[in-house]
Write an enzyme that holds these catalytic residues in place. Structure first.
Site, PDB file in Angstrom:
ATOM      1  N   HIS A  53      88.274 -59.208  15.818  1.00 44.13           N
ATOM      2  CA  HIS A  53      87.249 -59.693  14.898  1.00 44.13           C
ATOM      3  C   HIS A  53      87.159 -58.742  13.708  1.00 44.13           C
ATOM      4  CE1 HIS A  53      84.924 -62.246  18.096  1.00 44.13           C
ATOM      5  NE2 HIS A  53      86.206 -62.540  18.021  1.00 44.13           N
ATOM      6  N   GLU A  55      84.728 -57.035  12.599  1.00 46.85           N
ATOM      7  CA  GLU A  55      83.983 -55.810  12.921  1.00 46.85           C
ATOM      8  C   GLU A  55      84.806 -54.863  13.801  1.00 46.85           C
ATOM      9  OE1 GLU A  55      83.081 -58.944  13.417  1.00 46.85           O
ATOM     10  OE2 GLU A  55      81.002 -59.307  12.797  1.00 46.85           O
ATOM     11  N   CYS A  83      79.155 -61.028  16.632  1.00 45.92           N
ATOM     12  CA  CYS A  83      78.994 -61.615  17.968  1.00 45.92           C
ATOM     13  C   CYS A  83      78.711 -60.485  18.970  1.00 45.92           C
ATOM     14  CB  CYS A  83      80.254 -62.388  18.357  1.00 45.92           C
ATOM     15  SG  CYS A  83      81.645 -61.332  18.783  1.00 45.92           S
ATOM     16  N   CYS A  86      81.298 -57.687  19.341  1.00 43.01           N
ATOM     17  CA  CYS A  86      81.282 -56.697  18.263  1.00 43.01           C
ATOM     18  C   CYS A  86      80.041 -55.807  18.348  1.00 43.01           C
ATOM     19  CB  CYS A  86      81.396 -57.394  16.919  1.00 43.01           C
ATOM     20  SG  CYS A  86      82.999 -58.220  16.732  1.00 43.01           S
TER      21      CYS A  86
HETATM   22 ZN   LIG Z   1      82.812 -60.451  16.967  1.00 44.98          ZN
END
Ligand SMILES: [Zn+2]
Length: 165
Positions: A53, A55, A83, A86
């Site tokens: 992701h 992040e 999310c 993360c």
């Molecule tokens: Zn995430």
């Protein structure tokens, strides 16, 4: 302390996904002492890695650049609300604060527009239920800014994906 320049950079990174196959429009930067020390974009499809992701990629980049696993005192700016995966990585690394643009509901609106084959496989509500609290209920301080701009990129992404079906 919030600095719009860094959130604009995270949004700018997210927009690169409109031109880069295998990426998705979720961008993040890590800031330490007023300077960017790491950047990331979602490369899940490109890397065959569901944890890639924006992040987590920014955290990996910052840790490599600083040659540490300790990001205490750093702030994370993201084009979209992180999310639970993360959020866990941010807490493990010691991130001090979060600033984000689009929220989960805004991102969900764009993701719902994606063609079936390109639909983001993460069930965010289930993930939050399974892993923790909503962004407003966490210990880590967070602020939302620039949501309209970041959400537009998500909708552009969904439109682009639909045009390719
Ligand atoms: Zn995430």
């Amino acid at each position: 302390m919030y600095n719009e320049t860094f959130l604009r950079r995270a949004i700018e990174i997210s927009a690169k996904a409109l031109e880069t196959p295998g990426t998705e429009p979720f961008g993040a930067v890590i800031v330490k002492d007023g300077k960017i020390v790491g950047e990331g974009i979602n490369r899940s499809v490109m890397n065959h890695d569901p944890t890639s992701h924006g992040e987590t990629e920014a955290i990996r980049d910052a840790c490599r650049n600083l040659e540490t696993v300790d990001l205490r005192g750093c702030e994370l700016y993201s084009s979209c609300e992180p999310c639970a995966l993360c959020v866990a990585a941010m807490n493990i690394a010691g991130i001090a604060a979060l600033y984000y643009a689009a929220d989960m509901a805004q991102a969900g609106g764009a993701i719902a527009d994606l063609p079936e084959a390109a639909r983001f496989p993460v069930d965010v509500d289930r993930l939050t239920h399974e892993c923790g609290h909503a962004v407003t209920e966490r210990i880590m301080p967070s602020e939302q800014h620039l949501d309209v701009e970041a959400t537009k990129i998500l909708h552009d992404w969904a439109s682009l994906a639909r045009s390719r079906v």
